[in-house]
Design a protein around this motif. Structure first.
Motif, PDB file in Angstrom:
ATOM      1  N   GLU A  86       0.576  -8.899 -11.350  1.00 15.94           N
ATOM      2  CA  GLU A  86      -0.572  -9.444 -11.365  1.00 15.94           C
ATOM      3  C   GLU A  86      -1.844  -8.615 -11.637  1.00 15.94           C
ATOM      4  OE1 GLU A  86      -1.651 -12.412  -8.846  1.00 15.94           O
ATOM      5  OE2 GLU A  86       0.581 -12.636  -9.077  1.00 15.94           O
ATOM      6  N   GLY A  87      -1.492  -6.849 -12.460  1.00 17.49           N
ATOM      7  CA  GLY A  87      -2.322  -5.911 -12.579  1.00 17.49           C
ATOM      8  C   GLY A  87      -2.906  -5.554 -11.795  1.00 17.49           C
ATOM      9  N   ILE A  88      -1.992  -5.028 -10.442  1.00 16.29           N
ATOM     10  CA  ILE A  88      -2.077  -4.195  -9.724  1.00 16.29           C
ATOM     11  C   ILE A  88      -1.795  -2.964 -10.178  1.00 16.29           C
ATOM     12  CG2 ILE A  88      -2.071  -3.382  -7.371  1.00 16.29           C
ATOM     13  CD1 ILE A  88      -3.803  -5.833  -6.835  1.00 16.29           C
ATOM     14  N   GLN A 111       7.394  -5.386  -9.492  1.00 13.42           N
ATOM     15  CA  GLN A 111       7.340  -6.504 -10.126  1.00 13.42           C
ATOM     16  C   GLN A 111       6.203  -7.299  -9.740  1.00 13.42           C
ATOM     17  OE1 GLN A 111      11.344  -8.793 -10.557  1.00 13.42           O
ATOM     18  NE2 GLN A 111      11.136  -7.921 -13.114  1.00 13.42           N
ATOM     19  N   ARG A 112       6.188  -7.609  -8.950  1.00 18.01           N
ATOM     20  CA  ARG A 112       4.836  -8.633  -8.164  1.00 18.01           C
ATOM     21  C   ARG A 112       3.557  -7.710  -8.588  1.00 18.01           C
ATOM     22  NH1 ARG A 112       2.307  -9.197  -3.493  1.00 18.01           N
ATOM     23  NH2 ARG A 112       3.567  -8.071  -2.485  1.00 18.01           N
ATOM     24  N   LEU A 113       3.597  -6.631  -8.147  1.00 20.03           N
ATOM     25  CA  LEU A 113       2.362  -5.406  -8.593  1.00 20.03           C
ATOM     26  C   LEU A 113       2.067  -5.931  -9.472  1.00 20.03           C
ATOM     27  CD1 LEU A 113       2.812  -3.161  -5.854  1.00 20.03           C
ATOM     28  CD2 LEU A 113       1.100  -4.600  -5.614  1.00 20.03           C
ATOM     29  N   ARG A 172       1.080  -0.828   0.045  1.00 24.73           N
ATOM     30  CA  ARG A 172      -0.261  -0.171  -0.406  1.00 24.73           C
ATOM     31  C   ARG A 172       0.822   1.622   0.273  1.00 24.73           C
ATOM     32  NH1 ARG A 172      -5.380  -1.393   0.765  1.00 24.73           N
ATOM     33  NH2 ARG A 172      -6.109  -3.353   1.085  1.00 24.73           N
ATOM     34  N   ARG A 173       1.700   0.929   0.777  1.00 30.01           N
ATOM     35  CA  ARG A 173       2.681   2.254   0.881  1.00 30.01           C
ATOM     36  C   ARG A 173       3.470   2.528  -0.552  1.00 30.01           C
ATOM     37  NH1 ARG A 173       4.643   0.440   5.847  1.00 30.01           N
ATOM     38  NH2 ARG A 173       7.356   0.081   5.043  1.00 30.01           N
ATOM     39  N   ILE A 174       4.485   1.404  -1.023  1.00 35.82           N
ATOM     40  CA  ILE A 174       4.303   1.174  -2.860  1.00 35.82           C
ATOM     41  C   ILE A 174       3.507   2.035  -3.924  1.00 35.82           C
ATOM     42  CG2 ILE A 174       5.174   0.199  -4.569  1.00 35.82           C
ATOM     43  CD1 ILE A 174       6.498  -2.094  -2.566  1.00 35.82           C
ATOM     44  N   LEU A 175       1.806   2.307  -3.139  1.00 37.14           N
ATOM     45  CA  LEU A 175       1.169   1.999  -4.270  1.00 37.14           C
ATOM     46  C   LEU A 175       0.989   3.472  -4.440  1.00 37.14           C
ATOM     47  CD1 LEU A 175      -0.661  -1.081  -4.153  1.00 37.14           C
ATOM     48  CD2 LEU A 175       0.472  -0.360  -6.176  1.00 37.14           C
ATOM     49  N   THR A 176       0.698   3.988  -2.731  1.00 35.38           N
ATOM     50  CA  THR A 176       0.675   5.661  -2.731  1.00 35.38           C
ATOM     51  C   THR A 176       1.247   6.500  -3.469  1.00 35.38           C
ATOM     52  OG1 THR A 176      -0.254   4.515  -0.587  1.00 35.38           O
ATOM     53  CG2 THR A 176       0.473   6.780  -0.732  1.00 35.38           C
ATOM     54  N   VAL A 177       2.923   5.723  -3.362  1.00 37.84           N
ATOM     55  CA  VAL A 177       3.960   6.416  -3.534  1.00 37.84           C
ATOM     56  C   VAL A 177       4.234   6.900  -5.195  1.00 37.84           C
ATOM     57  CG1 VAL A 177       6.985   7.191  -3.958  1.00 37.84           C
ATOM     58  CG2 VAL A 177       5.568   6.194  -1.798  1.00 37.84           C
TER      59      VAL A 177
END
Length: 152
Positions: free
Chosen positions: A46-48, A41-43, A8-13
């Motif tokens: 997975e298509g996130i 890479q995993r995100l 979540r922190r990665i995605l927020t940034v």
């Protein structure tokens, strides 16, 4: 796939700065660069994270006029809905098209240079979409809030 607090922190940034370097991202989320890279890479796999884009300034790109167009079709047959959806995807001025539940069948977000340009788009493109029975256009006077970031 389970999303944990670090993801979540990665995605927020990344939602705020998709061009951040992996080293800077890793520092912001308190990970090693290699662990951070593996998570990103995993995100992506997975298509996130679907894609990375550049968001353009509509005024500087001479498309400052935003119009929301409610469209009612002449029927609800699957073939008609599919034909409309195929055709609307080809109109470059349509940024978004949503199938709706409510008073209209579809809601479009359209950008234009000005009201004359929208009149052209309306006449030459939108009115010719398959099955259109009725259109109602609302012009945005001013954008009050805007984000592309999902709340995490």
């Amino acid at each position: 796939m389970e999303i944990d607090a670090i993801d979540r922190r990665i995605l927020t940034v990344l939602q705020k700065d998709g061009r951040i370097t992996n080293a800077d991202l890793a520092q912001k989320v308190s990970l090693s660069p290699s662990a951070c890279h593996r998570r990103v890479q995993r995100l992506e796999e997975e298509g996130i994270i679907r894609e990375y884009v550049a968001l353009l300034d509509t005024k500087k790109m001479q498309r400052p006029t935003t119009v929301f167009v409610e469209i009612t079709l002449s029927g609800q047959a699957d073939e008609l809905l599919e034909a409309f959806e195929r055709a609307v995807r080809t109109v470059p001025d349509v940024l978004e098209c949503h199938l709706m539940a409510g008073s209209a069948d579809y809601l479009l977000k359209v950008v234009a240079e000005d009201t004359e340009d929208f009149a052209r788009i309306h006449r030459q493109r939108l009115a010719k979409l398959p099955g259109v029975a009725q259109m109602h256009s609302s012009f945005s006077l001013r954008r009050v809030a805007f984000t592309t970031a999902l709340p995490l």
